[in-house]
Design a protein around this motif. Structure first.
Motif, PDB file in Angstrom:
ATOM      1  N   SER A 294       0.842  -1.193   0.000  1.00 44.10           N
ATOM      2  CA  SER A 294       0.000   0.000   0.000  1.00 44.10           C
ATOM      3  C   SER A 294       0.877   1.242   0.000  1.00 44.10           C
ATOM      4  O   SER A 294       2.047   1.192   0.383  1.00 44.10           O
ATOM      5  CB  SER A 294      -0.913   0.015   1.227  1.00 44.10           C
ATOM      6  OG  SER A 294      -0.136   0.086   2.406  1.00 44.10           O
ATOM      7  N   MET A 295       0.290   2.334  -0.458  1.00 42.00           N
ATOM      8  CA  MET A 295       1.008   3.597  -0.422  1.00 42.00           C
ATOM      9  C   MET A 295       0.030   4.752  -0.599  1.00 42.00           C
ATOM     10  O   MET A 295      -1.122   4.547  -1.002  1.00 42.00           O
ATOM     11  CB  MET A 295       2.072   3.669  -1.511  1.00 42.00           C
ATOM     12  CG  MET A 295       1.555   3.927  -2.900  1.00 42.00           C
ATOM     13  SD  MET A 295       2.822   4.621  -3.987  1.00 42.00           S
ATOM     14  CE  MET A 295       3.131   6.195  -3.210  1.00 42.00           C
ATOM     15  N   THR A 296       0.507   5.934  -0.276  1.00 43.00           N
ATOM     16  CA  THR A 296      -0.296   7.144  -0.422  1.00 43.00           C
ATOM     17  C   THR A 296       0.485   8.189  -1.195  1.00 43.00           C
ATOM     18  O   THR A 296       1.659   8.439  -0.908  1.00 43.00           O
ATOM     19  CB  THR A 296      -0.682   7.722   0.949  1.00 43.00           C
ATOM     20  OG1 THR A 296      -1.438   6.742   1.676  1.00 43.00           O
ATOM     21  CG2 THR A 296      -1.507   8.986   0.791  1.00 43.00           C
ATOM     22  N   LEU A 297      -0.174   8.777  -2.186  1.00 46.64           N
ATOM     23  CA  LEU A 297       0.380   9.907  -2.920  1.00 46.64           C
ATOM     24  C   LEU A 297      -0.226  11.183  -2.345  1.00 46.64           C
ATOM     25  O   LEU A 297      -1.439  11.263  -2.138  1.00 46.64           O
ATOM     26  CB  LEU A 297       0.054   9.805  -4.406  1.00 46.64           C
ATOM     27  CG  LEU A 297       0.628   8.607  -5.153  1.00 46.64           C
ATOM     28  CD1 LEU A 297       0.135   8.613  -6.596  1.00 46.64           C
ATOM     29  CD2 LEU A 297       2.139   8.614  -5.118  1.00 46.64           C
ATOM     30  N   LEU A 298       0.640  12.159  -2.132  1.00 49.52           N
ATOM     31  CA  LEU A 298       0.183  13.418  -1.571  1.00 49.52           C
ATOM     32  C   LEU A 298       0.202  14.516  -2.629  1.00 49.52           C
ATOM     33  O   LEU A 298       1.171  14.657  -3.365  1.00 49.52           O
ATOM     34  CB  LEU A 298       1.072  13.844  -0.405  1.00 49.52           C
ATOM     35  CG  LEU A 298       0.866  15.263   0.147  1.00 49.52           C
ATOM     36  CD1 LEU A 298      -0.538  15.427   0.711  1.00 49.52           C
ATOM     37  CD2 LEU A 298       1.923  15.600   1.181  1.00 49.52           C
ATOM     38  N   CYS A 299      -0.873  15.272  -2.684  1.00 51.46           N
ATOM     39  CA  CYS A 299      -0.942  16.448  -3.545  1.00 51.46           C
ATOM     40  C   CYS A 299      -1.212  17.656  -2.664  1.00 51.46           C
ATOM     41  O   CYS A 299      -2.159  17.642  -1.868  1.00 51.46           O
ATOM     42  CB  CYS A 299      -2.048  16.288  -4.577  1.00 51.46           C
ATOM     43  SG  CYS A 299      -2.270  17.732  -5.625  1.00 51.46           S
ATOM     44  N   ALA A 300      -0.378  18.666  -2.800  1.00 49.10           N
ATOM     45  CA  ALA A 300      -0.549  19.881  -2.017  1.00 49.10           C
ATOM     46  C   ALA A 300      -0.586  21.084  -2.946  1.00 49.10           C
ATOM     47  O   ALA A 300       0.229  21.201  -3.855  1.00 49.10           O
ATOM     48  CB  ALA A 300       0.601  20.030  -1.023  1.00 49.10           C
TER      49      ALA A 300
ATOM     50  N   ASN B 167      -4.720  19.883   0.721  1.00 48.62           N
ATOM     51  CA  ASN B 167      -4.170  18.563   0.457  1.00 48.62           C
ATOM     52  C   ASN B 167      -5.209  17.588  -0.078  1.00 48.62           C
ATOM     53  O   ASN B 167      -6.337  17.537   0.411  1.00 48.62           O
ATOM     54  CB  ASN B 167      -3.561  17.961   1.728  1.00 48.62           C
ATOM     55  CG  ASN B 167      -2.379  18.750   2.246  1.00 48.62           C
ATOM     56  OD1 ASN B 167      -1.707  19.446   1.494  1.00 48.62           O
ATOM     57  ND2 ASN B 167      -2.124  18.644   3.541  1.00 48.62           N
ATOM     58  N   PHE B 168      -4.788  16.792  -1.057  1.00 48.56           N
ATOM     59  CA  PHE B 168      -5.659  15.755  -1.624  1.00 48.56           C
ATOM     60  C   PHE B 168      -4.817  14.489  -1.721  1.00 48.56           C
ATOM     61  O   PHE B 168      -3.838  14.456  -2.460  1.00 48.56           O
ATOM     62  CB  PHE B 168      -6.169  16.196  -2.999  1.00 48.56           C
ATOM     63  CG  PHE B 168      -7.325  15.401  -3.523  1.00 48.56           C
ATOM     64  CD1 PHE B 168      -7.554  15.319  -4.893  1.00 48.56           C
ATOM     65  CD2 PHE B 168      -8.222  14.762  -2.682  1.00 48.56           C
ATOM     66  CE1 PHE B 168      -8.641  14.615  -5.401  1.00 48.56           C
ATOM     67  CE2 PHE B 168      -9.305  14.056  -3.168  1.00 48.56           C
ATOM     68  CZ  PHE B 168      -9.510  13.987  -4.539  1.00 48.56           C
ATOM     69  N   LEU B 169      -5.181  13.482  -0.955  1.00 42.08           N
ATOM     70  CA  LEU B 169      -4.397  12.264  -0.871  1.00 42.08           C
ATOM     71  C   LEU B 169      -5.020  11.152  -1.705  1.00 42.08           C
ATOM     72  O   LEU B 169      -6.238  10.954  -1.684  1.00 42.08           O
ATOM     73  CB  LEU B 169      -4.286  11.787   0.581  1.00 42.08           C
ATOM     74  CG  LEU B 169      -3.233  12.455   1.475  1.00 42.08           C
ATOM     75  CD1 LEU B 169      -3.516  13.935   1.671  1.00 42.08           C
ATOM     76  CD2 LEU B 169      -3.127  11.748   2.805  1.00 42.08           C
ATOM     77  N   LEU B 170      -4.179  10.425  -2.413  1.00 38.79           N
ATOM     78  CA  LEU B 170      -4.618   9.276  -3.201  1.00 38.79           C
ATOM     79  C   LEU B 170      -3.963   8.030  -2.619  1.00 38.79           C
ATOM     80  O   LEU B 170      -2.743   7.955  -2.545  1.00 38.79           O
ATOM     81  CB  LEU B 170      -4.215   9.430  -4.664  1.00 38.79           C
ATOM     82  CG  LEU B 170      -4.570   8.266  -5.584  1.00 38.79           C
ATOM     83  CD1 LEU B 170      -6.086   8.198  -5.793  1.00 38.79           C
ATOM     84  CD2 LEU B 170      -3.863   8.409  -6.938  1.00 38.79           C
ATOM     85  N   GLY B 171      -4.780   7.070  -2.218  1.00 34.02           N
ATOM     86  CA  GLY B 171      -4.260   5.858  -1.608  1.00 34.02           C
ATOM     87  C   GLY B 171      -4.492   4.620  -2.458  1.00 34.02           C
ATOM     88  O   GLY B 171      -5.512   4.501  -3.138  1.00 34.02           O
ATOM     89  N   LEU B 172      -3.496   3.733  -2.415  1.00 39.69           N
ATOM     90  CA  LEU B 172      -3.620   2.422  -3.026  1.00 39.69           C
ATOM     91  C   LEU B 172      -3.503   1.422  -1.879  1.00 39.69           C
ATOM     92  O   LEU B 172      -2.453   1.330  -1.242  1.00 39.69           O
ATOM     93  CB  LEU B 172      -2.511   2.152  -4.048  1.00 39.69           C
ATOM     94  CG  LEU B 172      -2.566   2.852  -5.386  1.00 39.69           C
ATOM     95  CD1 LEU B 172      -2.253   4.325  -5.287  1.00 39.69           C
ATOM     96  CD2 LEU B 172      -1.609   2.170  -6.361  1.00 39.69           C
ATOM     97  N   GLU B 173      -4.573   0.706  -1.580  1.00 33.08           N
ATOM     98  CA  GLU B 173      -4.565  -0.207  -0.435  1.00 33.08           C
ATOM     99  C   GLU B 173      -3.803  -1.489  -0.727  1.00 33.08           C
ATOM    100  O   GLU B 173      -3.117  -2.020   0.139  1.00 33.08           O
ATOM    101  CB  GLU B 173      -5.995  -0.530  -0.014  1.00 33.08           C
ATOM    102  CG  GLU B 173      -6.718   0.665   0.601  1.00 33.08           C
ATOM    103  CD  GLU B 173      -8.081   0.281   1.139  1.00 33.08           C
ATOM    104  OE1 GLU B 173      -8.660   1.109   1.861  1.00 33.08           O
ATOM    105  OE2 GLU B 173      -8.554  -0.824   0.844  1.00 33.08           O
ATOM    106  N   SER B 174      -3.937  -1.993  -1.937  1.00 34.33           N
ATOM    107  CA  SER B 174      -3.266  -3.230  -2.332  1.00 34.33           C
ATOM    108  C   SER B 174      -2.860  -3.094  -3.798  1.00 34.33           C
ATOM    109  O   SER B 174      -3.647  -3.389  -4.690  1.00 34.33           O
ATOM    110  CB  SER B 174      -4.191  -4.433  -2.128  1.00 34.33           C
ATOM    111  OG  SER B 174      -3.544  -5.625  -2.525  1.00 34.33           O
TER     112      SER B 174
END
Lengths: 113, 111
Positions: B18-24, B73-80
């Protein structure tokens, strides 16, 4: 949301004028037409936006006929650095509600010497 | 004025991670968007937000989650993560005049 159709690719030579047309037959009354330019490995950047007739800025002109079912981006005297993908985007950009902004497939412009 | 900043710019994941992309963004924009772009293809809308605390699905939302806890902030997550999610991810924000401002992109590879 208006669906857009553009040519997949276009070729030109330095110094020529390039016209890229976008079809948007089901454009809504409040929709604006915006064009973006994208270079490889970069995010798209705004070129020009219009609602009707003609809009001109320092880099391009946008022609929109009376029925607004299509629009033409005109790039005067292109150079090699204008090689990029050009996207037409149609939407009610002034709407304060939920607005999907969906891009079409874009037109890949190749400018040769 | 930084505009739209994406973090990280590059990432390699293994399938299932998993990971999270951050947009600011520092332009006080209400609207923010996450797109993905596969090689040689156009932009496809994943999720978007019209303000703090709001999110909505785009064209290809499956496999992704988003959050907008703060306006900037707008976060995009990929759980798997899956190999099909290998792509370049672009974040954008939009002001009231309609112009979209894009970040430089986050290149994600899933092995």
């Amino acid at each position: 949301l208006a669906k857009t159709t553009q040519p997949i690719s276009m070729d030109s030579y330095e110094g020529q004028e390039v016209n890229i047309t976008c079809s948007h037959n089901n454009i809504a009354t409040n929709d604006y037409i915006t064009w973006y330019q994208q270079f490889p490995s970069q995010g798209p950047r705004f070129i020009i936006q219009g609602y009707k007739t003609k809009v001109t800025n320092e880099v391009a002109s946008l022609f929109i006929p009376a029925d607004r079912k299509s629009s033409t981006l005109s790039l005067p005297r292109v150079s090699l650095s204008d090689t990029a993908v050009y996207y037409c985007l149609v939407g009610d950009l002034m709407n304060t509600g939920f607005q999907k902004l969906v891009f079409g497939t874009g037109t890949r412009l190749l400018v040769s010497p | 004025n930084a505009g739209v900043t994406q973090t990280p710019k590059f990432r390699v994941l293994k399938t299932g991670q998993s990971m999270t992309l951050l947009c600011a963004q520092d332009m006080n924009h209400e609207y923010m968007y996450w797109y993905r772009q596969d090689p040689g293809m156009g932009l496809r809308l994943i999720h978007y937000s019209v303000g703090e605390g709001t999110t909505a699905k785009g064209e290809v939302p499956d496999g992704y989650n988003v959050s907008r806890l703060k306006k900037q902030n707008f976060l995009l997550g990929l759980e798997s993560a899956a190999p099909s999610q290998t792509s370049v991810y672009f974040c954008a924000s939009r002001g009231r005049d309609g112009e979209l401002f894009f970040g430089e992109g986050s290149r994600l590879t899933v092995l």
